[in-house]
Design a protein around this motif. Structure first.
Motif, mmCIF file in Angstrom:
data_model
loop_
_atom_site.group_PDB
_atom_site.id
_atom_site.type_symbol
_atom_site.label_atom_id
_atom_site.label_comp_id
_atom_site.label_asym_id
_atom_site.label_seq_id
_atom_site.Cartn_x
_atom_site.Cartn_y
_atom_site.Cartn_z
ATOM 1 N N HIS A 42 0.834 -1.201 0.000
ATOM 2 C CA HIS A 42 0.000 0.000 0.000
ATOM 3 C C HIS A 42 0.874 1.259 0.000
ATOM 4 N N LEU A 43 1.927 1.241 0.789
ATOM 5 C CA LEU A 43 2.825 2.401 0.855
ATOM 6 C C LEU A 43 3.653 2.542 -0.415
ATOM 7 N N ARG B 36 1.554 4.229 -2.916
ATOM 8 C CA ARG B 36 1.488 5.678 -2.631
ATOM 9 C C ARG B 36 2.750 6.387 -3.075
ATOM 10 N N GLU C 248 2.708 6.746 -6.888
ATOM 11 C CA GLU C 248 1.786 7.796 -7.320
ATOM 12 C C GLU C 248 2.383 9.181 -7.114
ATOM 13 N N ALA C 249 3.147 9.334 -6.041
ATOM 14 C CA ALA C 249 3.752 10.635 -5.725
ATOM 15 C C ALA C 249 5.084 10.843 -6.435
ATOM 16 N N THR D 201 -7.911 0.645 -4.356
ATOM 17 C CA THR D 201 -8.115 1.896 -3.620
ATOM 18 C C THR D 201 -9.210 1.761 -2.581
#
Length: 361
Positions: A300-301, A304, A307-308, A360
């Motif tokens: 999950h991290l 993230r 995406e960033a 998500t």
């Protein structure tokens, strides 16, 4: 003279434990293949199954023995009592044998045979609790009082003991081992939480050393830690046991320090099983269920971070190995009998491996 002998025994016992721990090499930090990250993000597994008793609880129990001896709570003839059918009991038996002390674990009725064999192999004894599992702690405490022994209360004492007697810590080892890697200061460290000692140790280390690394805790179903962290309610309780051994509690324990935690990720139990299967299958890690929970949170991290557009590393803690769970969480029939369906989550993991896309919701 008796006081001198007691002090001499305590000094010798502390020396023996410290020498024993110094002779134990740091547990491996192993890379986890992650094709979808394209090298911009590295994931590592801190393999605590390499501890002498096969679990990260070895660190906690060693610190608890040191702390209790220094406090005078354990002496040369003190029986040691624990209330657990898990890795704490196996580690407790090992340290008691090192010091020539009697050790007894009061275990819940459905404790796996592998754990009972581990207690015996390390020189300890076990006895089944005569009360419901929720009352085993009090039953063991009463037994310790009757025997004039010391109750090894890992929920109340582990965090404090590790803070005072736990060096080198798991965090010390992680940063030393990452020193030669492309991203030596990780973006995230991910661990589960049972007693709270490991998350407290890591969180304190990050703050003391000024690292920008953030600490994420994964929490299984039925556990009180995520709702306690999210709501700010320090004494939150669910009253329901965790199905993921070693992590999750029906109430918040004294070692839970929400102030050192940056994120708590709730993880469905079926997702933990799916990630466990992937670890033990394609990834080649003989891990326990709590590591499946940690992997789900770590991915999950990673999603993230992608995406960033963030580069860096993520370290997840592998608390123990697979062997105690061959007839439970790694047995498809056992999983079905608990009403768990890992298939949708296995599909999520497969899609993530191919494309880097993460669910998500």
């Amino acid at each position: 003279m008796a006081t001198e002998r007691a002090h001499a025994w305590a000094a010798d016992a502390i020396r023996r434990i410290r020498e024993h721990r110094r002779g134990t090499p740091p547990t491996p930090l192993r890379p986890l293949p992650l094709p979808s990250a394209r090298g911009d993000i590295r994931v590592y597994v801190k393999d605590e199954s390499a501890q002498p008793t096969g679990s990260m609880k070895y660190r906690l129990v060693g610190a608890m023995f040191l702390h209790a001896i220094a406090d005078g709570a354990i002496r040369r003839d003190t029986p040691v009592i624990a209330a657990t059918g898990g890795a704490v009991a196996v580690a407790g038996a090992r340290f008691a044998r090192l010091l020539g002390l009697d050790f007894t674990a009061v275990v819940p009725a459905k404790t796996p045979a592998e754990v009972l064999a581990g207690i015996e192999r390390e020189g300890g004894r076990w006895r089944p609790g005569e009360r419901p599992p929720a009352a085993v702690q009090e039953e063991a405490r009463e037994l310790a009082a009757r025997l004039g022994g010391h109750f090894l209360d890992h929920f109340a004492d582990a965090e404090r003991a590790v803070a005072g007697c736990g060096e080198p810590t798991i965090a010390d080892e992680i940063f030393a081992q990452l020193g030669g890697e492309p991203y030596p200061v990780p973006e995230w460290i991910v661990t589960g939480i049972g007693t709270g000692a490991t998350s407290a140790t890591v969180g304190r280390h990050l703050r003391r050393h000024g690292h920008p690394t953030r600490l994420a805790v994964v929490d299984p179903e039925n556990s009180a830690y995520f709702p306690a962290w999210a709501s700010g309610c320090a004494d939150y309780a669910t009253g329901m046991p965790s199905r993921i051994p070693g992590i999750g509690r029906p109430r918040t324990e004294p070692g839970f320090l929400p102030g050192v935690i940056d994120l708590v990720i709730p993880v469905p139990d079926a997702a933990s099983v799916a990630a466990l299967r992937r670890l033990n299958g394609t990834a080649g890690f003989a891990a326990g269920p709590a590591t499946g929970t940690a992997l789900w949170g770590a991915l999950h991290l990673v999603a993230r971070m992608r995406e960033a557009g963030t580069r860096g590393s993520v370290v997840l803690v592998m608390g123990d190995g697979a062997d105690p769970y061959r007839t439970t969480h790694l047995d498809p029939e056992w999983v079905r009998s608990r009403g768990l369906d890992p298939a949708p989550y296995e599909a999520d993991l497969e899609r993530f491996a191919r494309t880097g896309e993460w669910r998500t919701a």
